[in-house]
Design a protein around this motif. Structure first.
Motif, PDB file in Angstrom:
ATOM      1  N   ASN A  34       0.065  -2.065  -6.512  1.00 38.76           N
ATOM      2  CA  ASN A  34      -1.226  -1.671  -5.932  1.00 38.76           C
ATOM      3  C   ASN A  34      -1.474  -0.169  -6.045  1.00 38.76           C
ATOM      4  N   ASP A  55       7.471 -10.281  -4.235  1.00 33.98           N
ATOM      5  CA  ASP A  55       7.680  -9.100  -3.396  1.00 33.98           C
ATOM      6  C   ASP A  55       9.169  -8.789  -3.298  1.00 33.98           C
ATOM      7  N   SER A 110       3.816   0.887  -0.868  1.00 35.16           N
ATOM      8  CA  SER A 110       3.047  -0.334  -1.054  1.00 35.16           C
ATOM      9  C   SER A 110       2.076  -0.526   0.095  1.00 35.16           C
ATOM     10  N   GLU A 111       0.896  -0.980  -0.247  1.00 35.92           N
ATOM     11  CA  GLU A 111      -0.074  -1.337   0.779  1.00 35.92           C
ATOM     12  C   GLU A 111       0.114  -2.792   1.207  1.00 35.92           C
ATOM     13  N   ASP A 112       0.802  -3.566   0.402  1.00 28.71           N
ATOM     14  CA  ASP A 112       0.887  -5.007   0.604  1.00 28.71           C
ATOM     15  C   ASP A 112       2.036  -5.478   1.479  1.00 28.71           C
ATOM     16  N   ASN A 125       3.294   2.633   3.623  1.00 29.22           N
ATOM     17  CA  ASN A 125       1.928   2.464   3.135  1.00 29.22           C
ATOM     18  C   ASN A 125       1.351   3.866   2.951  1.00 29.22           C
TER      19      ASN A 125
END
Length: 131
Positions: A8, A94, A111-113, A127
């Motif tokens: 991302n 992931d 990571s934002e996820d 994040n």
């Protein structure tokens, strides 16, 4: 501190907004990615954003020249990912990202996820887009 960049971050780096600017800063700082990240980036840019193959190739070249290392996915990475998915409940892809970050000796996974602040075997999920 070694950073692993999730897909991302690379996708956002293509944008023209504030998130895109922050993502570009992170990519320029360097860090580590895996071939999986390059594959996911390519797929998202092609399928979701309908970016031309020439533009995708240019973006991939930019990313590869900015990051410190691009790791392959090997059996050790796969085996660790299966273990992480089973122990922590991560989805497999992931877990594969986390496994690659651990294999590279990274201390942060940007990571934002994933769950920001979570720690796995010395790796902290961050994040980078939270203010």
């Amino acid at each position: 501190m070694t950073m692993f960049l999730d897909t991302n971050v690379l996708v956002y780096a293509q944008g023209k907004d504030a998130k895109g600017e922050r993502a570009r800063e992170l990519v320029i700082e360097g860090g580590v990615i895996s071939v999986q990240v390059l594959n996911e980036f390519t797929n998202v840019m092609n399928r979701k954003f309908r970016v031309s193959w020439n533009e995708i190739v240019e973006a991939l070249q930019d990313v590869k020249s900015a990051v410190d290392n691009v790791l392959p996915i090997d059996m050790a990475t796969h085996t660790k990912a299966v273990q992480l998915a089973g122990e922590h409940g991560f989805n497999f892809y992931d877990a594969l990202i986390i496994s690659s970050a651990l294999q590279a000796g990274c201390t942060q996974l940007l990571s934002e996820d994933l769950q920001a602040g979570r720690r796995i075997n010395g790796l902290t999920i961050v994040n980078p887009f939270l203010r």
